[in-house]
Design an enzyme around this catalytic site. Structure first.
Site, mmCIF file in Angstrom:
data_model
loop_
_atom_site.group_PDB
_atom_site.id
_atom_site.type_symbol
_atom_site.label_atom_id
_atom_site.label_comp_id
_atom_site.label_asym_id
_atom_site.label_seq_id
_atom_site.Cartn_x
_atom_site.Cartn_y
_atom_site.Cartn_z
ATOM 1 N N ASP A 1 0.890 -1.232 0.008
ATOM 2 C CA ASP A 1 -0.223 0.032 -0.033
ATOM 3 C C ASP A 1 0.873 1.328 0.002
ATOM 4 O O ASP A 1 2.217 1.198 0.358
ATOM 5 C CB ASP A 1 -0.994 -0.254 1.218
ATOM 6 C CG ASP A 1 -2.118 0.814 0.998
ATOM 7 O OD1 ASP A 1 -2.108 1.827 -0.125
ATOM 8 O OD2 ASP A 1 -3.215 0.708 1.687
HETATM 9 C C1 NOJ Z 1 -4.036 3.634 0.135
HETATM 10 C C2 NOJ Z 1 -5.327 2.833 0.299
HETATM 11 O O1 NOJ Z 1 -5.190 2.226 1.464
HETATM 12 C C3 NOJ Z 1 -5.411 1.694 -0.789
HETATM 13 O O2 NOJ Z 1 -6.672 1.015 -0.616
HETATM 14 C C4 NOJ Z 1 -5.188 2.289 -2.292
HETATM 15 O O3 NOJ Z 1 -5.320 1.471 -3.251
HETATM 16 C C5 NOJ Z 1 -4.041 3.204 -2.267
HETATM 17 N N1 NOJ Z 1 -3.894 4.287 -1.125
HETATM 18 C C6 NOJ Z 1 -3.811 3.640 -3.622
HETATM 19 O O4 NOJ Z 1 -4.535 4.809 -3.827
#
Ligand code: NOJ
Length: 758
Positions: A288
């Site tokens: 993430d």
């Molecule tokens: C953070 C989020 O937790 C995740 O779900 C998302 O896909 C990513 N950022 C990318 O935007």
């Protein structure tokens, strides 16, 4: 031209000469193509495939956008870009990768398409309440088709985190609290996104997230710690990930949380022992957003270089936005702290997905400016969104058949969300236009009933202390025969990092409801929100309540369909509604405790309970009404005993005794009375969504096999054990329609093999 042409030519030759007839030969061709490519790549270029940057074009969910990302791209140091949308824009970035880098390896383009790209469907929690796997697969398919029309070929969904704490805003993105249903929905969504072949120009590679146990974040506060037994992890939190991967999901995203002291992004047990070794996952793992770097504040890595070392050694293939792989992998290899083979394998995993997407054949296949005009927000897609929205809504209350709306009644439409087109899309709305496209409830009702029957007052804001609109709202209500209130949350009160500790209607909305109630008019409350709310007063005092979630682009039309009776509501809750925040986490499939509280036994003062509230939910999992009335009778089992070779046949009669045709979601639960580890008081094991005409009845049949009774034991073997079981069938998890049976044998699974508790 450069080597990228040679690359493409080699690819084409493989296709032409070998004919590509079956999966094995396709895989052999792919492996040969990629090995050949890897042989020609420098270490820096291999590292480049492990690097992912945001273009900053849309949603930034973390602290940094690196202004130099295009420079890195030109140097072949970037393997993927996310948050870049649009055929021309993605083409321009792809052009840099293909034409300006030494090997011309194409980029993969990722994006958070959580419930639609342009045509926005209900939030996933809402969709899950339809229990309609086909409809959810279709919604994912449309999302993929629209996303690919705008350059995206990698979608950060499905989010499959089991969610039992409605304070956590991200419950909106998942399928609720149940393992069985959540796993089926996860697989359906993957199938919808990926279709029959990743190489089709209207399918994407899915990215199941957030691995793992993110839904158990402590106190419902986002990014918080998770500490749980491995037994709970295996029985509750891992199954939807396994189901997604079994459905062919090509990529997986690590979670932000630490799990039992080790951040998920540096967690070998999750990423190597389980994912690669036990589940044989052969796609790629992405972090993430900056979650590698976050191992520093977690207190698990000393600095960025150390965090890169930990992540690569744990099995992370791609670094989302952290920059640490780009900056440190080379030195770490030189110092012998990371092996070059691991980096090559990570690059290989990424390249394979690019190959499967067909990017080596045509790097621009998803950058089709023509499709961008023709394939988004089509009439067909909007109709599908409207249908999905109707199916997602849950009728929580309907006293004296308050709904559907009666003809010739004058309707007062009141509330901060009655004319809203902005919040209605919910959190994570990708490229959904919040300003002009969505159909508001007002528009939907006017379209259905004409504007001469509808008067409107906003009444109050979603969140403020301003009561100056109350008088007007009361006046409008007093002049009507029936009041529809449309209330709820801001869209960004749920989703990432949008947790709440107070789950009642924000601002003065409840005060407005009380003022309207005093008019004595019948009131139906329509709710738009991203999580279960504590709506005790509303439950007591409203005549009808329709939980519409955030229903998306066609939300207002879909709500009108339900309010007018054009569609008979059929949704059932996939998350428990608590009476108050103090009860959380509250979910139907909890354990019994050694001192279960029995309200019928007043002597038992030491039963597990609270002073100030009962243990019951406000609305249980699986609950939802219809305009018609379904009754259940004649539950029969084919036998009182079950064995491996004699599965149980369960029959029950379902009668539609009301005046409307309608659909009922018939649910089957079991309780395993004694286990080598304690078992939940109820577990969903099957369901059927059945349409019955008014007055009709049907015999519903379920088959239960020993595999349905499996669970992970204390040593994490996947087993079934002999013993006595209760079985329940009905219209929600609180059903009392019950029978008993006995399982006479035990079984262990040889495969997957047990994992040692570390
Ligand atoms: C953070 C989020 O937790 C995740 O779900 C998302 O896909 C990513 N950022 C990318 O935007």
């Amino acid at each position: 031209m450069k080597l990228n042409w040679i690359t493409s030519l080699t690819f084409l030759c493989f296709i032409l000469f070998t004919g590509c007839t079956n999966t094995t030969s396709e895989n052999a061709e792919m492996d040969k193509f990629i090995n050949d490519l890897l042989d020609r790549m420098t270490l820096e270029e291999k590292i480049g495939q492990t690097v992912l940057y945001t273009s900053g074009y849309d949603v930034i969910t973390g602290p940094t956008v690196d202004p130099d990302y295009k420079e890195y791209l030109k140097k072949g140091m970037v393997g993927g870009i996310f948050n870049a949308v649009g055929a021309d824009y993605t083409r321009s970035l792809q052009k840099i990768a293909v034409e300006e880098t030494r090997l011309g390896i194409p980029l993969i383009f990722g994006y958070d398409v959580i419930h639609g790209q342009r045509t926005i469907f209900p939030i996933p929690l809402g969709e899950s309440c339809s229990w309609d796997l086909e409809a959810m697969e279709r919604s994912a398919k449309i999302a993929a088709s629209e996303a690919t029309a705008e350059g995206v070929n990698w979608i950060y969904a499905p989010m499959v985190d089991i969610s039992r704490d409605p304070r956590w805003g991200r419950v909106a993105e998942g399928a609720g609290e149940d393992v069985y249903l959540g796993s089926l929905i996860a697989a359906a969504r993957v199938k919808g996104f990926q279709g029959n072949s990743l190489s089709d120009n209207n399918t994407v590679v899915a990215c199941v997230k957030h691995y793992a146990a993110y839904g158990a974040t402590m106190a419902g506060r986002d990014y918080n710690t998770v500490d749980m037994s491995l037994n709970e992890l295996w029985n509750t939190y891992l199954p939807p990930f396994k189901a997604s991967l079994d459905a062919g999901c090509g990529t997986i995203m690590t979670s932000f949380n630490d799990l039992n002291g080790i951040p998920a992004t540096g967690n070998k047990y999750l990423l190597k022992d389980i994912l690669r070794e036990k589940w044989n996952f052969n796609g790629f793992v992405v972090t993430d957003y900056t979650s590698i770097n976050e191992m520093i504040p977690h207190g698990y890595a000393r600095d960025e270089k150390h965090s890169a070392e930990i992540a690569m050694n744990a099995g992370v293939d791609m670094d989302m936005q952290g920059g640490v792989y780009m900056n440190h992998l080379k030195t770490l290899i030189e110092e012998g702290k990371v092996s070059e083979k691991d980096v090559t394998d990570a690059a290989r995993a990424v390249l394979k997905i690019k190959y499967k997407l067909g990017l080596f054949e045509d790097p621009y296949k998803y950058c089709d400016a023509k499709r961008e005009k023709t394939d988004i927000l089509t009439a067909e897609n909007k109709e599908a969104a409207r249908d999905m929205a109707r199916k997602s809504m849950v009728l929580l209350k309907n006293d004296k058949q308050t709904l559907p709306l009666k003809e010739d009644k004058r309707i007062a439409l009141i509330g901060p969300l009655a004319k809203d087109q902005y919040e209605i899309l919910g959190c994570w709305s990708a490229m959904g236009d919040r300003d002009t496209v969505p159909v508001s409830v007002y528009e939907g009702l006017v379209d259905a009933l004409g504007d001469n029957r509808i008067s409107y007052a906003k009444g109050c804001d979603i969140q403020s202390d301003d009561t100056s609109g109350f008088d007007e709202a009361v006046r409008v209500a007093s002049n009507a025969d029936f009041v529809v209130m449309v209330m709820g949350e801001f869209h960004n009160m749920s989703g990432e990092n949008n947790s709440r500790t107070n789950l009642s209607l924000p601002g003065v909305q409840l005060d407005l409801l009380k003022a309207i109630k005093k008019t004595g008019k019948p009131v139906a409350l329509v709710l738009m929100n991203g999580r279960p709310l504590t709506i005790n007063w509303e439950k007591e005092n409203m005549d009808a309540i329709l939980e519409a979630w955030f229903p998306g682009t066609m939300g207002g039309a879909a709500i009108a369909d339900v309010l007018t009776g054009k569609y008979n509501p059929s949704g059932k809750l996939t998350m428990t509604f608590p009476q108050n925040v103090g009860q959380i986490p509250l979910f139907y499939n909890h354990k019994n405790t050694g001192r279960p509280f029995d309200p019928n036994d007043p002597q038992f003062a030491y039963g597990s309970k609270y002073w100030d509230v009962s243990n019951e939910p406000l609305y249980p999992f699986g609950y939802g009404l219809s305009y018609t009335t379904f009754t259940y009778s004649d539950l029969t089992l084919s036998s009182k005993e079950m064995t491996k070779d004699n599965p149980l046949k369960i029959n029950i009669k379902l009668v539609n005794g009301g005046k409307y045709d309608g659909e009922e979601i018939v649910q089957l639960y079991i309780r395993d009375l004694v286990g080598s580890v304690t078992r939940p008081v109820k577990e969903l094991k099957g369901f059927k969504k059945v349409f019955l005409k008014a007055g009709d009845s049907e015999n519903i049949e379920f088959i239960l096999t020993v595999d349905d009774l499996r669970f992970y034991d204390a040593d994490l073997n996947y087993i079934y054990e002999p013993g006595d079981f209760h079985l329940f069938v009905g219209g929600n998890s609180d059903t009392k329609i019950k029978a008993d049976f006995t399982l006479n044998e035990s079984g262990r699974s040889e495969k997957p093999k047990p994992i040692k508790i570390k």
